[in-house]
Design an enzyme around this catalytic site. Structure first.
Site, PDB file in Angstrom:
ATOM      1  N   ASP A 232      38.495  40.463  39.917  1.00  0.00           N
ATOM      2  CA  ASP A 232      39.881  40.066  40.179  1.00  0.00           C
ATOM      3  C   ASP A 232      40.678  40.043  38.882  1.00  0.00           C
ATOM      4  OD1 ASP A 232      42.020  38.923  41.941  1.00  0.00           O
ATOM      5  OD2 ASP A 232      41.785  37.223  40.583  1.00  0.00           O
ATOM      6  N   HIS A 233      40.049  39.599  37.811  1.00  0.00           N
ATOM      7  CA  HIS A 233      40.732  39.550  36.521  1.00  0.00           C
ATOM      8  C   HIS A 233      40.837  40.929  35.875  1.00  0.00           C
ATOM      9  CE1 HIS A 233      40.025  34.944  35.904  1.00  0.00           C
ATOM     10  NE2 HIS A 233      40.603  35.244  37.049  1.00  0.00           N
ATOM     11  N   ASP A 234      40.217  41.922  36.491  1.00  0.00           N
ATOM     12  CA  ASP A 234      40.425  43.321  36.104  1.00  0.00           C
ATOM     13  C   ASP A 234      41.661  43.884  36.790  1.00  0.00           C
ATOM     14  OD1 ASP A 234      40.043  45.895  35.125  1.00  0.00           O
ATOM     15  OD2 ASP A 234      38.430  46.392  36.494  1.00  0.00           O
ATOM     16  N   THR A 306      46.769  46.270  34.491  1.00  0.00           N
ATOM     17  CA  THR A 306      46.720  47.549  35.188  1.00  0.00           C
ATOM     18  C   THR A 306      46.158  47.320  36.586  1.00  0.00           C
ATOM     19  OG1 THR A 306      44.455  48.158  34.595  1.00  0.00           O
ATOM     20  CG2 THR A 306      46.175  48.637  32.971  1.00  0.00           C
ATOM     21  N   ASP A 310      39.290  49.389  35.882  1.00  0.00           N
ATOM     22  CA  ASP A 310      39.137  50.112  34.611  1.00  0.00           C
ATOM     23  C   ASP A 310      38.571  49.254  33.486  1.00  0.00           C
ATOM     24  OD1 ASP A 310      41.274  48.446  34.238  1.00  0.00           O
ATOM     25  OD2 ASP A 310      42.726  49.990  33.699  1.00  0.00           O
ATOM     26  N   SER A 312      39.761  46.487  32.360  1.00  0.00           N
ATOM     27  CA  SER A 312      40.823  45.974  31.491  1.00  0.00           C
ATOM     28  C   SER A 312      40.550  44.533  31.069  1.00  0.00           C
ATOM     29  CB  SER A 312      42.183  46.067  32.192  1.00  0.00           C
ATOM     30  OG  SER A 312      42.238  45.213  33.322  1.00  0.00           O
ATOM     31  N   GLU A 380      38.265  30.201  30.974  1.00  0.00           N
ATOM     32  CA  GLU A 380      38.538  29.246  32.056  1.00  0.00           C
ATOM     33  C   GLU A 380      37.293  28.442  32.404  1.00  0.00           C
ATOM     34  OE1 GLU A 380      39.798  30.355  36.320  1.00  0.00           O
ATOM     35  OE2 GLU A 380      41.639  30.452  35.133  1.00  0.00           O
ATOM     36  N   HIS A 474      37.250  31.351  46.032  1.00  0.00           N
ATOM     37  CA  HIS A 474      37.253  29.916  45.743  1.00  0.00           C
ATOM     38  C   HIS A 474      36.358  29.147  46.713  1.00  0.00           C
ATOM     39  CE1 HIS A 474      41.516  30.426  43.804  1.00  0.00           C
ATOM     40  NE2 HIS A 474      40.546  30.889  43.044  1.00  0.00           N
TER      41      HIS A 474
END
EC number: 1.11.1.7
Length: 715
Positions: A232-234, A306, A310, A312, A380, A474
């Protein structure tokens, strides 16, 4: 209300100067350009003052140790670098239009769209003066490597899927005023004939459950949940507004519970089990808007990342960050590592150079700052930081091995080739291993199984609804962070750390055993099972970031408030989008949920299924066979991940991106192997996302296939 002195001075100056005033236009309905210029100038003063005060205030609270849970959350939700520039431009434009509308309203008999009264030259002036003017023109784009920003992936529309662009809208936004105000802003305003419930009331009545009802998932490991957060953080990050005070009133929204843009506090219902003062609130700040395009003033939000799979989160989505992450002391193509500490001889992430570091608050005596990685949220939790550390090490391992095979390659070539391989690894693990366990193997094979090639007409952008829907993870979080020794035993005195004591605790990695115990805990501990009567643990619902102040945050309430902030349509609209039935009454909703008691609770709160907030409605659906989502989430995820694959010019299976030999080698990679190659762990879970209780399902690393890089020799 607490009017802040610095902002009060700015506001007084504006009042004395009578901004946004001008000669009444000669023709009815027209606006003098001088009036528009005045409104733009006033907007810039107001926005800049709010930004500057907020930044100073958060730093002061962090420095003094009086930071609130929202300060911690906000620090990591703040836009930085190019994202901050884009957000500031959007705020300039939105505030300027609001000021202009306020000036023109007395001349109008009813509601009107202020952009309709502006001429084309005036709209261009507004766009240019605010900084919102964009150019998405064809340009020369590389066929060899992705850009860091995602720009140029689509040659005809270079900004499509790039960072700092507006999220996609699969359905039109639904706002209280049709433009910007979220439903729930005006307490007496009805939606589809019914008043909306307070999101905290929904959390209390539907999400809350006693700890003894918690059920572990016999089919999924905690690593399954952790990969979901990592990927998700990508894909997406919608930063909050940089302002913590109202733009036009100078009011500190956290201290007063004032509801003034950009502040949208979560109100407390009667008889709340934790927060006894009903006049109190959980602070909430709206996501930063994107720049309006043409005459469309309907509020949208930006994606700072993005939209492509990928990696990121490893390399960043902005050039400036990507350069900070590289080891520039040599020409070996490596990522930077920590110069102060190691993890049993292995590299740790470098520390960020924040002047006022929120991670220092979690253990003042340890004095360990936050880590620096490709995504600002990397620290986090220690679990997330462990994943970032693992993939930083894998990049450096790949770059080192590629240099051994190709000693003439320079640092940029080594970096880019290793990054390209890493992107393919993340794609393979996500689509081959992760998504079939989310959607169910048969459904994933049917909807995502066959790759037909790149299509430049596919819009790969992350959808606004996906940013909320993918928070389904979550519900899989256990209330503890588990750390296990080399025999997969919880032998250490701090092997079970409550989640509320783990947020932003970078010191726990540095001083409490590194990442190996965390990774073992993720592999050998089952995830929490999402059940209709046990959705979200209280560590997240009542104690989120509690370690620094009495009023912890409520993640469930934050998710629902965010869906309203983003103008997302309700539950039935999304079921209609997916070709699913739209329940209209108790009997029909009971059939969809297969739970009459839950259906009754929903209708008692919302009045109609149409109004149910997308996040809570979607996670409440019964799980599909072999899946960990219901039919609505399955539809939304299939749509998003299909677009992210088919609209990606650098997808790993696309002909020409890798050679046939390289694709064959890549097909053997696994997350288990990455752990073997970059940690001291020698026994790993073979099927890493499935629940395995050691030693069942665990094998020695010698039995996990390696990536053969010989196919990259001399390429």
């Amino acid at each position: 209300m607490h009017l802040l002195p610095a902002l009060a001075g700015v506001l007084a100056t504006l009042v004395l100067a009578q901004p946004c005033e001008g000669t009444d236009p000669a023709s009815p309905g027209a606006v003098e350009t001088s009036v528009l210029r005045d409104c733009i100038a006033e907007a810039k003063l107001l926005v800049d003052a709010a930004y500057n005060w907020t930044q100073k205030s958060i730093k002061q609270r962090l420095r003094s140790g009086s930071a609130s849970p929202m300060d911690l959350l906000s620090y990591f939700k703040q836009p930085v670098a190019a994202t901050r520039t884009v957000v500031r431009a959007a705020d300039y434009m939105h505030v300027a239009l609001g000021l202009l509308e306020e000036k023109l309203q007395p001349q109008r008999s009813g509601p009107f769209n202020v952009t309709d009264v502006l001429t084309e030259p005036q709209l261009r002036l507004l766009s240019q003066a605010s900084g919102c003017a964009l150019r998405d023109q064809a340009e020369r784009c590389s066929d060899k490597y992705r850009t860091i920003t995602g720009r140029c992936n689509n040659k005809r529309r270079p900004l499509l899927g790039a960072s700092n662009q507006a999220l996609a809208r699969w359905l039109p936004a639904e706002y209280e005023d049709g433009l910007s105000l979220p439903f729930g802003w005006t307490p007496s305003r009805r939606r589809n004939g019914f008043l909306l419930p307070l999101v905290r009331a929904v959390s209390n009545q539907i999400v809350r459950f006693p700890n003894e009802r918690l059920t572990s998932d016999r089919g999924r490991a905690l690593m399954f949940m952790q990969w979901g957060q990592f990927i998700d953080h990508d894909l997406d990050f919608s930063p909050e507004s940089p302002a913590r005070v109202a733009f036009t009133a100078g009011v500190d929204c956290e201290r007063t519970c004032a509801q003034l843009p950009p502040c949208f506090p979560i109100k407390i219902p009667p008889n709340d089990p934790r927060i006894k003062n009903q006049r109190d609130c959980i602070p909430f700040f709206r996501s930063a808007p994107s720049c309006p395009q043409n005459k469309n003033r309907v509020r949208n939000q930006i994606n700072a990342l993005t939209s492509f799979v990928d990696a990121s989160m490893v390399y960043g989505s902005e050039v400036s960050l990507s350069l900070r992450l590289r080891n520039r002391t040599n020409y070996l193509g490596l990522l930077a590592i920590n110069q102060r500490f190691q993890d049993n001889g292995r590299a740790l992430l470098p520390f960020d150079n924040l002047h006022d570091d929120p991670c220092l608050l979690t253990n003042r005596s340890a004095r360990i700052p936050c880590f620096l990685a490709g995504d600002t949220r990397s620290t986090e939790t220690p679990k997330l930081a462990a994943m970032h550390t693992l993939f930083m090490r894998e990049h450096n391992r790949l770059a080192t091995e590629l240099r051994r095979l190709n000693p003439r390659w320079n640092g940029d070539k080594l970096y880019n080739e290793a990054r390209k391989i890493m992107g393919a690894m993340v794609q393979i693990i996500t689509y081959r291993d992760f998504l079939p366990l989310v959607l169910g193997k048969a459904r994933a094979r049917r909807t995502l199984g066959h790759y037909r090639g790149y299509c430049s007409n596919v819009d790969p952008r992350v959808a606004n609804v996906f940013t909320l829907a993918f928070r389904f993870g979550h519900t899989m979080l256990q209330p503890f962070m588990f750390r296990l020794d080399s025999q997969y035993r919880a032998s250490a005195p701090n092997s079970h750390v409550p989640l509320s004591s783990a947020f932003f605790a970078s010191w726990r990695i540095v001083y409490e055993g590194g990442i190996d115990p965390i990774l073992r805990g993720l592999m050998a501990t089952p995830a929490k099972l999402n059940r209709q009567d046990a959705m979200l643990v209280d560590e997240l619902r009542d104690r989120l970031f509690r370690q620094v102040r009495r009023i912890g945050l409520d993640l469930a309430a934050l998710n629902m408030q965010r869906s309203r902030d983003h103008g997302l349509p309700g539950y039935n609209a999304w079921r209609r989008f997916c070709g699913l039935s739209q329940p209209r009454n108790l009997a029909q909703l009971s059939r969809v949920l297969k739970n009459q008691d839950l259906a009754r609770k929903f209708l008692n709160l919302y009045g109609t299924p149409d109004n149910i907030d997308i996040w809570i409605g979607a996670i409440a659906e019964p799980l599909l066979p072999g899946a960990r989502v219901g039919p609505l989430l399955a539809c939304l995820f299939e749509n998003q991940f299909r677009r992210a694959r088919d609209g990606d010019r650098f997808w790993w299976q696309k002909r020409g991106v890798f050679t046939k030999r390289q694709r064959k080698a890549l097909s053997r990679i696994s997350l288990s192997r990455i752990i073997c190659d970059n940690t001291g762990i020698t026994t790993v879970s073979r099927d890493i996302f499935r629940a395995n209780i050691y030693p069942r399902g665990f094998v020695n690393c010698s039995r996990i296939p390696r990536l053969n890089l010989s196919a990259w020799r001399g390429t």
